[in-house]
Each structure stands twice: as C-alpha cells, then as structure tokens.
Write a protein that holds these residues in place. Structure first.
Motif, PDB file in Angstrom:
ATOM      1  N   TYR A 164       0.844  -1.193   0.000  1.00 37.45           N
ATOM      2  CA  TYR A 164       0.000   0.000   0.000  1.00 37.45           C
ATOM      3  C   TYR A 164       0.873   1.233   0.000  1.00 37.45           C
ATOM      4  O   TYR A 164       1.857   1.294   0.734  1.00 37.45           O
ATOM      5  CB  TYR A 164      -0.916   0.003   1.228  1.00 37.45           C
ATOM      6  CG  TYR A 164      -1.956   1.105   1.212  1.00 37.45           C
ATOM      7  CD1 TYR A 164      -3.176   0.914   0.580  1.00 37.45           C
ATOM      8  CD2 TYR A 164      -1.704   2.336   1.806  1.00 37.45           C
ATOM      9  CE1 TYR A 164      -4.134   1.928   0.555  1.00 37.45           C
ATOM     10  CE2 TYR A 164      -2.646   3.351   1.778  1.00 37.45           C
ATOM     11  CZ  TYR A 164      -3.859   3.137   1.151  1.00 37.45           C
ATOM     12  OH  TYR A 164      -4.797   4.140   1.114  1.00 37.45           O
ATOM     13  N   PRO A 165       0.508   2.243  -0.851  1.00 38.56           N
ATOM     14  CA  PRO A 165      -0.589   2.251  -1.819  1.00 38.56           C
ATOM     15  C   PRO A 165      -0.359   1.222  -2.936  1.00 38.56           C
ATOM     16  O   PRO A 165       0.773   0.791  -3.149  1.00 38.56           O
ATOM     17  CB  PRO A 165      -0.580   3.684  -2.359  1.00 38.56           C
ATOM     18  CG  PRO A 165       0.817   4.155  -2.143  1.00 38.56           C
ATOM     19  CD  PRO A 165       1.283   3.503  -0.884  1.00 38.56           C
ATOM     20  N   PRO A 166      -1.424   0.830  -3.647  1.00 39.63           N
ATOM     21  CA  PRO A 166      -1.323  -0.254  -4.637  1.00 39.63           C
ATOM     22  C   PRO A 166      -0.218  -0.071  -5.658  1.00 39.63           C
ATOM     23  O   PRO A 166       0.356  -1.062  -6.141  1.00 39.63           O
ATOM     24  CB  PRO A 166      -2.712  -0.242  -5.305  1.00 39.63           C
ATOM     25  CG  PRO A 166      -3.626   0.277  -4.236  1.00 39.63           C
ATOM     26  CD  PRO A 166      -2.825   1.312  -3.493  1.00 39.63           C
ATOM     27  N   ALA A 167       0.127   1.165  -5.999  1.00 39.29           N
ATOM     28  CA  ALA A 167       1.136   1.409  -7.030  1.00 39.29           C
ATOM     29  C   ALA A 167       2.489   0.811  -6.680  1.00 39.29           C
ATOM     30  O   ALA A 167       3.278   0.463  -7.571  1.00 39.29           O
ATOM     31  CB  ALA A 167       1.283   2.918  -7.260  1.00 39.29           C
ATOM     32  N   VAL A 168       2.792   0.636  -5.392  1.00 38.66           N
ATOM     33  CA  VAL A 168       4.108   0.142  -5.008  1.00 38.66           C
ATOM     34  C   VAL A 168       4.268  -1.355  -5.279  1.00 38.66           C
ATOM     35  O   VAL A 168       5.389  -1.870  -5.250  1.00 38.66           O
ATOM     36  CB  VAL A 168       4.413   0.425  -3.520  1.00 38.66           C
ATOM     37  CG1 VAL A 168       4.218   1.892  -3.209  1.00 38.66           C
ATOM     38  CG2 VAL A 168       3.563  -0.441  -2.589  1.00 38.66           C
ATOM     39  N   GLN A 169       3.172  -2.042  -5.544  1.00 41.02           N
ATOM     40  CA  GLN A 169       3.262  -3.484  -5.756  1.00 41.02           C
ATOM     41  C   GLN A 169       4.028  -3.838  -7.021  1.00 41.02           C
ATOM     42  O   GLN A 169       4.445  -4.985  -7.196  1.00 41.02           O
ATOM     43  CB  GLN A 169       1.856  -4.092  -5.781  1.00 41.02           C
ATOM     44  CG  GLN A 169       1.128  -3.946  -4.454  1.00 41.02           C
ATOM     45  CD  GLN A 169      -0.262  -4.547  -4.470  1.00 41.02           C
ATOM     46  OE1 GLN A 169      -0.527  -5.543  -5.137  1.00 41.02           O
ATOM     47  NE2 GLN A 169      -1.184  -3.959  -3.713  1.00 41.02           N
ATOM     48  N   ASN A 170       4.240  -2.868  -7.891  1.00 42.85           N
ATOM     49  CA  ASN A 170       5.007  -3.117  -9.111  1.00 42.85           C
ATOM     50  C   ASN A 170       6.508  -2.907  -8.919  1.00 42.85           C
ATOM     51  O   ASN A 170       7.287  -3.158  -9.842  1.00 42.85           O
ATOM     52  CB  ASN A 170       4.517  -2.190 -10.233  1.00 42.85           C
ATOM     53  CG  ASN A 170       3.074  -2.466 -10.622  1.00 42.85           C
ATOM     54  OD1 ASN A 170       2.656  -3.624 -10.671  1.00 42.85           O
ATOM     55  ND2 ASN A 170       2.310  -1.424 -10.887  1.00 42.85           N
ATOM     56  N   LEU A 171       6.919  -2.470  -7.743  1.00 47.45           N
ATOM     57  CA  LEU A 171       8.330  -2.207  -7.487  1.00 47.45           C
ATOM     58  C   LEU A 171       9.109  -3.492  -7.232  1.00 47.45           C
ATOM     59  O   LEU A 171       8.540  -4.495  -6.777  1.00 47.45           O
ATOM     60  CB  LEU A 171       8.472  -1.292  -6.270  1.00 47.45           C
ATOM     61  CG  LEU A 171       7.924   0.128  -6.390  1.00 47.45           C
ATOM     62  CD1 LEU A 171       8.011   0.838  -5.040  1.00 47.45           C
ATOM     63  CD2 LEU A 171       8.685   0.913  -7.449  1.00 47.45           C
ATOM     64  N   PRO A 172      10.424  -3.492  -7.505  1.00 50.72           N
ATOM     65  CA  PRO A 172      11.262  -4.656  -7.190  1.00 50.72           C
ATOM     66  C   PRO A 172      11.211  -4.986  -5.702  1.00 50.72           C
ATOM     67  O   PRO A 172      11.186  -4.087  -4.853  1.00 50.72           O
ATOM     68  CB  PRO A 172      12.661  -4.192  -7.601  1.00 50.72           C
ATOM     69  CG  PRO A 172      12.440  -3.123  -8.617  1.00 50.72           C
ATOM     70  CD  PRO A 172      11.182  -2.425  -8.199  1.00 50.72           C
ATOM     71  N   VAL A 173      11.199  -6.274  -5.385  1.00 56.57           N
ATOM     72  CA  VAL A 173      11.122  -6.743  -4.004  1.00 56.57           C
ATOM     73  C   VAL A 173      12.537  -6.989  -3.477  1.00 56.57           C
ATOM     74  O   VAL A 173      13.329  -7.692  -4.107  1.00 56.57           O
ATOM     75  CB  VAL A 173      10.279  -8.027  -3.910  1.00 56.57           C
ATOM     76  CG1 VAL A 173      10.286  -8.573  -2.493  1.00 56.57           C
ATOM     77  CG2 VAL A 173       8.850  -7.748  -4.363  1.00 56.57           C
ATOM     78  N   CYS A 174      12.824  -6.417  -2.304  1.00 53.10           N
ATOM     79  CA  CYS A 174      14.187  -6.444  -1.769  1.00 53.10           C
ATOM     80  C   CYS A 174      14.353  -7.336  -0.549  1.00 53.10           C
ATOM     81  O   CYS A 174      15.442  -7.400   0.028  1.00 53.10           O
ATOM     82  CB  CYS A 174      14.623  -5.020  -1.413  1.00 53.10           C
ATOM     83  SG  CYS A 174      14.586  -3.864  -2.805  1.00 53.10           S
ATOM     84  N   THR A 175      13.281  -8.013  -0.107  1.00 53.36           N
ATOM     85  CA  THR A 175      13.367  -8.900   1.053  1.00 53.36           C
ATOM     86  C   THR A 175      12.595 -10.186   0.777  1.00 53.36           C
ATOM     87  O   THR A 175      11.776 -10.258  -0.139  1.00 53.36           O
ATOM     88  CB  THR A 175      12.775  -8.246   2.316  1.00 53.36           C
ATOM     89  OG1 THR A 175      11.373  -8.008   2.110  1.00 53.36           O
ATOM     90  CG2 THR A 175      13.470  -6.931   2.636  1.00 53.36           C
ATOM     91  N   GLU A 176      12.866 -11.190   1.594  1.00 53.19           N
ATOM     92  CA  GLU A 176      12.090 -12.426   1.554  1.00 53.19           C
ATOM     93  C   GLU A 176      12.047 -13.023   2.954  1.00 53.19           C
ATOM     94  O   GLU A 176      12.904 -12.736   3.792  1.00 53.19           O
ATOM     95  CB  GLU A 176      12.683 -13.418   0.558  1.00 53.19           C
ATOM     96  CG  GLU A 176      14.130 -13.781   0.807  1.00 53.19           C
ATOM     97  CD  GLU A 176      14.705 -14.600  -0.328  1.00 53.19           C
ATOM     98  OE1 GLU A 176      13.939 -14.991  -1.235  1.00 53.19           O
ATOM     99  OE2 GLU A 176      15.919 -14.858  -0.305  1.00 53.19           O
ATOM    100  N   ALA A 177      11.028 -13.850   3.195  1.00 51.88           N
ATOM    101  CA  ALA A 177      10.835 -14.435   4.523  1.00 51.88           C
ATOM    102  C   ALA A 177      11.434 -15.830   4.586  1.00 51.88           C
ATOM    103  O   ALA A 177      11.465 -16.551   3.594  1.00 51.88           O
ATOM    104  CB  ALA A 177       9.354 -14.483   4.859  1.00 51.88           C
ATOM    105  N   ARG A 178      11.893 -16.192   5.775  1.00 58.27           N
ATOM    106  CA  ARG A 178      12.441 -17.533   5.994  1.00 58.27           C
ATOM    107  C   ARG A 178      11.368 -18.498   6.483  1.00 58.27           C
ATOM    108  O   ARG A 178      11.663 -19.652   6.757  1.00 58.27           O
ATOM    109  CB  ARG A 178      13.574 -17.466   7.021  1.00 58.27           C
ATOM    110  CG  ARG A 178      14.880 -16.866   6.482  1.00 58.27           C
ATOM    111  CD  ARG A 178      16.019 -17.128   7.460  1.00 58.27           C
ATOM    112  NE  ARG A 178      17.301 -16.807   6.877  1.00 58.27           N
ATOM    113  CZ  ARG A 178      17.989 -15.691   7.124  1.00 58.27           C
ATOM    114  NH1 ARG A 178      17.474 -14.789   7.944  1.00 58.27           N
ATOM    115  NH2 ARG A 178      19.156 -15.475   6.562  1.00 58.27           N
ATOM    116  N   LEU A 179      10.145 -18.034   6.627  1.00 56.92           N
ATOM    117  CA  LEU A 179       9.055 -18.921   7.043  1.00 56.92           C
ATOM    118  C   LEU A 179       7.819 -18.634   6.205  1.00 56.92           C
ATOM    119  O   LEU A 179       7.706 -17.583   5.579  1.00 56.92           O
ATOM    120  CB  LEU A 179       8.748 -18.761   8.542  1.00 56.92           C
ATOM    121  CG  LEU A 179       8.439 -17.365   9.100  1.00 56.92           C
ATOM    122  CD1 LEU A 179       7.003 -16.957   8.794  1.00 56.92           C
ATOM    123  CD2 LEU A 179       8.665 -17.342  10.598  1.00 56.92           C
TER     124      LEU A 179
END
Length: 309
Positions: free
Chosen positions: A38-53
């Motif tokens: 949120y806001p929805p526009a950010v969902q198109n951005l590159p993802v810089c983290t990931e979860a271990r679970l």
C-alpha cells in the motif's frame, strides 16, 4: 535542499512505504519489502526482502517457527543484496523496533557495508507510541528534504476530532482487550492501548508503549472485558475470521461477557493496526466505530472490521 528528482528510496517496512507515500514521494520509491502493498502502485516495485518462514501456516505453527528462528539468532527475513545494489538507492528506510515485523536494523547495516556503488543513508524507525510515529514521519521527511507539517497537521486533526468527543467518557468507558495473536493468545501493546483510550475505551491487558506479550486464558477471564478486538499481525479480514475460529474451541471462550453479548470484533490488522504509519488514524476511526456506533461512522465496516462470526 535535496533534489526530489535524484531521490531513490527503498522501503523495507510496509509502514515506512506508507509514510513515504503520504509525504508525496511514491515516485521516488525504487524498491520495497515483500510485504509492502500500500498504496497499490508500489506493488510493481522490485522486491528487496524475503521471509524464511511461510505465513500461510496456521497461527500456532507460525508462532512456533518465529520463536525457533529467533532462538537460533536467525532473522525471520533476509535481504536481497543483489537487487538492492542494482537499484542504487540514495535512502533505505528500515526499523529497529521489532525483529518479527521486518528485517532487523543490524542486518541492514551489514548489507550496506556490502554495497559497492551506493552509500545510501539509512533511516531507522522505532515507534512505540503515537507521538513516536509522528516523530518518525518527521524524521523521514527531514532526511529526504520535504515538509512533514501538512501531513502531520491533517492526521492530528482527525485524531482530535475523535478525542474531543470521547473525552467526556472518563467515567463510562467500555473495557476492551485487543488480541494481536490467537494461538497462542497475545495482548496488543505499543500504540494499540493508546488508540483504544482515544477511541473511548478502557484498555486491559495491553502494555502502553511496550511490545505485545503472551496472555493466559485465565488472565482474559479474570478481566472479562466488555469488548474483544481481534487484530492478528499480518492478517487481513478474511484470514483473521478463519484463524480466530480456534478461540471458540477453548472452554473459557463462551464464559466471556464480550462473547455472550456479541461484542467480539475482527479487524484487518495487516492494513491498519499493525502498521505504525499514517493509517493508524484509520485504525483509531475503526475503534471509534466499534465502541460508539451512534457517534461515529467512517465507513470502515466490511472492509476494515466486522463482527466475529
């Protein structure tokens, strides 16, 4: 003065993303965490983290996995160093408040040391009370060279609108317990008790300005609140409805007056209550609707909160 056109901001925290957006800098965001939506526009951005679970497991298993990772001194989240380096940020917004909420500050510091071409300024947020959330908004604004006053004034005006109506209820406040987790039980701390009080309730089993803590069923029965507000961290309204069904299996549940009187409510904790950013004011308005429906109707029912079925 910083040139906004040269800003390249990575947000590693959903609430930080919302703060940057509220300051009018959505276009300056170049990367986000895997949870920023949120806001929805950010969902198109590159993802810089990931979860271990996996967050798709039942609540009890998520709690077990979180405690296991923390006991092993492992972060629940990890950074995608290569992605961050490619994005060449000027600023990275992170947090030093909760190891369960996002990538830890120490891990971000270690990552920055590995970035070759970019030496971004790290902005670390650590809010526990509403006033500290406002201070974080000011901190981000100052770091990127914009004025936070218009945003803060608007947010505070909405808070004051509710506070002025509920301040007459000092002797007639409904007691409430906010649950941040259902299996095992956790009472919501940090800014939640404060929001409950401003909304006209009396917070029980929640520690003002302190991390949320585990509860015993005996504790819940002993205070027997008039309202129970369920707001599991990271769950939307549908997921909360599903995960909260386990509460009905406990023999104590049906003895609580909030249950008998139909005063148990679920909320979208992921969008509102769990994020220490601008939408905490939305969270306050949700609580005001729940406690005092004759006084307040902001239109959140059905999308931000609902009766527990």
């Amino acid at each position: 003065m910083i040139d906004n056109n040269s800003l390249r901001i990575i947000s590693l925290l959903p609430s930080a993303t919302e703060i940057v957006a509220a300051l009018g800098l959505v276009d300056a965001l170049v990367g986000r965490s895997h949870e920023c939506d949120y806001p929805p526009a950010v969902q198109n951005l590159p993802v810089c983290t990931e979860a271990r679970l996996s967050s798709q497991q039942p609540s009890a298993q998520i709690d077990t996995d979180v405690r296991s990772l923390l006991k092993s001194a492992l972060s629940i989240y990890q950074l995608k160093i290569e992605v961050i380096e490619q994005l060449q940020p000027t600023h990275i917004v992170t947090q030093d408040q909760c190891d369960v909420c996002a990538v830890s500050f120490s891990e971000v510091e270690r990552a920055i040391a590995q970035l070759i071409r970019s030496q971004p300024q790290v902005i670390s947020l650590q809010p526990n009370r509403l006033v500290e959330v406002w201070a974080d908004i000011e901190r981000v604004a100052r770091a990127v060279g914009v004025d936070a006053e218009p945003v803060l004034s608007q947010l505070q005006a909405r808070v004051d609108t509710i506070a002025q109506k509920t301040k007459t209820l000092e002797r007639d406040r409904a007691t409430a317990v906010a649950l941040e987790w259902t299996e095992p039980l956790m009472g919501a701390g940090n800014w939640i008790p404060e929001l409950i009080e401003i909304a006209g309730g009396q917070s029980l089993l929640g520690n003002f300005g302190q991390h949320s803590s585990y509860l015993r069923w005996e504790d819940l029965l002993a205070v027997d609140p008039e309202f129970i507000i369920i707001m599991p961290c990271g769950f939307d309204l549908d997921r909360t409805q599903k995960e909260s069904q386990v509460l009905k299996q406990h023999p104590t549940w049906s003895r609580l007056q909030a249950v008998r009187n139909g005063k148990v409510f679920i909320t979208d904790g992921n969008a509102y209550f769990n994020r220490p950013g601008p939408r905490l004011v939305d969270s306050l308005e949700i609580l005001a609707e729940i406690f005092h429906p004759k006084w307040f109707n902001f239109g959140y029912r059905g999308r931000g909160w609902e009766s527990f079925q």
